[in-house]
Design a protein around this motif. Sequence first.
Motif, short mmCIF file in Angstrom:
data_model
loop_
_atom_site.label_atom_id
_atom_site.label_comp_id
_atom_site.label_asym_id
_atom_site.label_seq_id
_atom_site.Cartn_x
_atom_site.Cartn_y
_atom_site.Cartn_z
N ILE A 184 -11.82 2.55 0.36
CA ILE A 184 -11.37 3.11 -0.92
C ILE A 184 -9.93 2.70 -1.20
O ILE A 184 -9.57 2.28 -2.30
N ALA A 185 -9.07 2.84 -0.17
CA ALA A 185 -7.67 2.47 -0.35
C ALA A 185 -7.51 0.98 -0.59
O ALA A 185 -6.75 0.55 -1.48
N ALA A 186 -8.22 0.17 0.18
CA ALA A 186 -8.10 -1.28 0.05
C ALA A 186 -8.64 -1.77 -1.29
O ALA A 186 -8.06 -2.66 -1.92
N ARG A 187 -9.74 -1.17 -1.73
CA ARG A 187 -10.29 -1.62 -3.00
C ARG A 187 -9.38 -1.25 -4.17
O ARG A 187 -9.25 -1.99 -5.14
N ARG A 188 -8.73 -0.09 -4.07
CA ARG A 188 -7.80 0.27 -5.14
C ARG A 188 -6.61 -0.68 -5.16
O ARG A 188 -6.04 -0.98 -6.22
N LEU A 189 -6.24 -1.18 -4.00
CA LEU A 189 -5.10 -2.07 -3.90
C LEU A 189 -5.44 -3.48 -4.35
O LEU A 189 -4.61 -4.17 -4.96
N THR A 190 -6.67 -3.93 -4.07
CA THR A 190 -7.03 -5.32 -4.33
C THR A 190 -8.00 -5.50 -5.49
O THR A 190 -8.05 -6.58 -6.09
N GLY A 191 -8.82 -4.49 -5.76
CA GLY A 191 -9.86 -4.64 -6.79
C GLY A 191 -11.03 -5.47 -6.33
O GLY A 191 -11.90 -5.81 -7.14
N ARG A 192 -11.12 -5.81 -5.06
CA ARG A 192 -12.17 -6.69 -4.54
C ARG A 192 -13.05 -5.94 -3.54
O ARG A 192 -12.57 -5.17 -2.71
N PHE A 193 -14.36 -6.19 -3.59
CA PHE A 193 -15.32 -5.49 -2.73
C PHE A 193 -15.33 -6.03 -1.31
O PHE A 193 -15.13 -5.29 -0.34
N TRP A 194 -15.58 -7.32 -1.14
CA TRP A 194 -15.78 -7.86 0.20
C TRP A 194 -14.52 -7.80 1.06
O TRP A 194 -14.60 -7.41 2.24
N PRO A 195 -13.35 -8.16 0.54
CA PRO A 195 -12.15 -7.97 1.38
C PRO A 195 -11.95 -6.52 1.79
O PRO A 195 -11.57 -6.23 2.94
N SER A 196 -12.25 -5.60 0.89
CA SER A 196 -12.08 -4.18 1.20
C SER A 196 -13.12 -3.71 2.21
O SER A 196 -12.85 -2.86 3.06
#
Length: 609
Positions: free
Chosen positions: A156-168
């Motif tokens: 959740i935190a990573a996706r909010r930061l990047t907007g990307r699914f697979w990296p998150s």
Amino acid sequence: MDATDSLARQADEVPPSAVPPEPPSRFARLRRLAARVPGPVIQGLLAFVVYLVTFVITAGMPLLSHLNVPDLRQYWTDVQFYAWSLGWWRYALSHGINPLFSNQIGAPHGYDLAWASTAPSVDLAMWPVTAAFGVVVSYNIVLLLIPPVSAWAAFIAARRLTGRFWPSLLAGAVYGFCPYELLHTWQGQPNLTVIALFPLMAYLVVRWWEGSLGRTWFVIWTALAMAAQFYTFNEAFAEMTAVWAGGLLIGFAVAGRAAWGKVGRLAALAAAAYAGAVILAAPYLIYSLKHYQGALTRQQPAYSLPLVRLVVPTSQQMFGVSPLIRYSNHIGDGGIENYVGIPLLVVLLALAVFAWRNRISRLLLLGFVFVIALAVGPNLVVTSVRHTYPLPWAGLWNLPIARSAEPSRFIVFGVLALALALALWLAAPSGGRLLKAARWGLGLLAVAAIITDAPTSYQAVNPTPPGFQMSAPAHPANQLPAFITQGMYRQYLHPGEIVVILTHRGNAGMLFQAAAGFYFRIAGGYINASLTPVNALPHPVTLLAHPSKAAIGMFDDYARSSGLGAIIVEQAWEEPWMNLSNLGMRGTSVGGVTIYPMGPWLASQPDHQ
């Protein structure tokens, strides 16, 4: 520090001139495909399902297939304590009892639980499951849920930061399935493994910084998260405090003059949230301070993070390379939960080098260095505890709470920084297919390096540790005796009767009591090494292992003064000295236990004939 400065936003800002025109038919197909891309909520649910299914299949199947059996490390003390805690908070609150003191254990006087890590947030969250299925099922479900939930929170935190699914998704896997998380999961310690609140706090910071979360709700949600962390593990709450303070100072350093005011407002809001959390924690906090009993001092090098363990995995993960296996074995098992792997550290450094102008990259790098400086504790350990070097800030570890904390546990914040760095690294714009392949190759290698070193439950479900041989007639089994599971105790014990549980199963008395719905009280019980005996038995009872006239006399005095009603011996884990018929006691075998009532024994003693 500015959200528009992030690599994720750079990845989305591709100049139109750089995109070749598509044929109308293909463009239409792409547009329809983009319309079907799930939103953040669906992506979050999908990520959790992926984490849960993967975790259960690869690591937790032994628990899932025997949910009603206490499978995990039955020779260990902690697992029974935390299973007991799941039942205790429900029992205490439903009966109007102070949950921070229990006369159900340590009977007849009871034990103070103010400084015991009962993890009430977990116990209360699992109340419905515990009430419906019992503490054993509830505890096994906790073990299966916590790592996927931790991974989901980092996603959740990573996706909010990047907007990307697979990296998150990969970032979440690094955080939720790291060696620290899984090692303590299979040691049965939810107070250490409930680490989902830390990335959720990072998520709230990102939301506020970008303007999608107002200051009022930021303070409310952050205060609730901080308070929940206190009610999970107060030591982790203290560590969180240090990381918040250090993170804000680093934020000032990297934000730039133009953003100092915004960082200052963030600090003020965080302080308000912290004050709110302290108010919410006040009932527990005030009681604990009034009933301080002293605690373990953990300033020894064994509790510090050995730096070499950041990059050297356990010997089982050395791919058969004998020199590396010998070296890993030589430095010992200390710090094996702190492993993160060389590739993940390379990702962090590469992100800092290639995107140094990006403020988030600098924040993560400096934040990682900061938490590692805390994790090494008062004395720097490079390879092993045999060689240490005092640090200038060693005096900080003499503070009241710090001296009983384990410095190496700060590694969880370091893993979070590395996980977010991985997400940014994979989400960054690539200069071409070759560079993109190299970027993802390093990222996947980093994920593989950290996950392959994480333990599974398959090594933890054996009743006894590898190489351990119990004396006859014991035949250890994970299953609880029918005396408990079938309710036979009601036929042989009175409600509230004080009993001693004799067994080589670790801390079994607390497990038996919780599984029986607190029908009987137990003498003894293990809470932690600073408050209760590790063997969970009252000292006069342990004297029976080497009986003498003096030992039996001390036991006799103890049994009379404590109101001890019976001794229950678990037959599957019975050691030779636990056969109390050798002392003249008369026992009854039923449901996998032997019950020795104390009334006839005490009446038969010479002084009471």
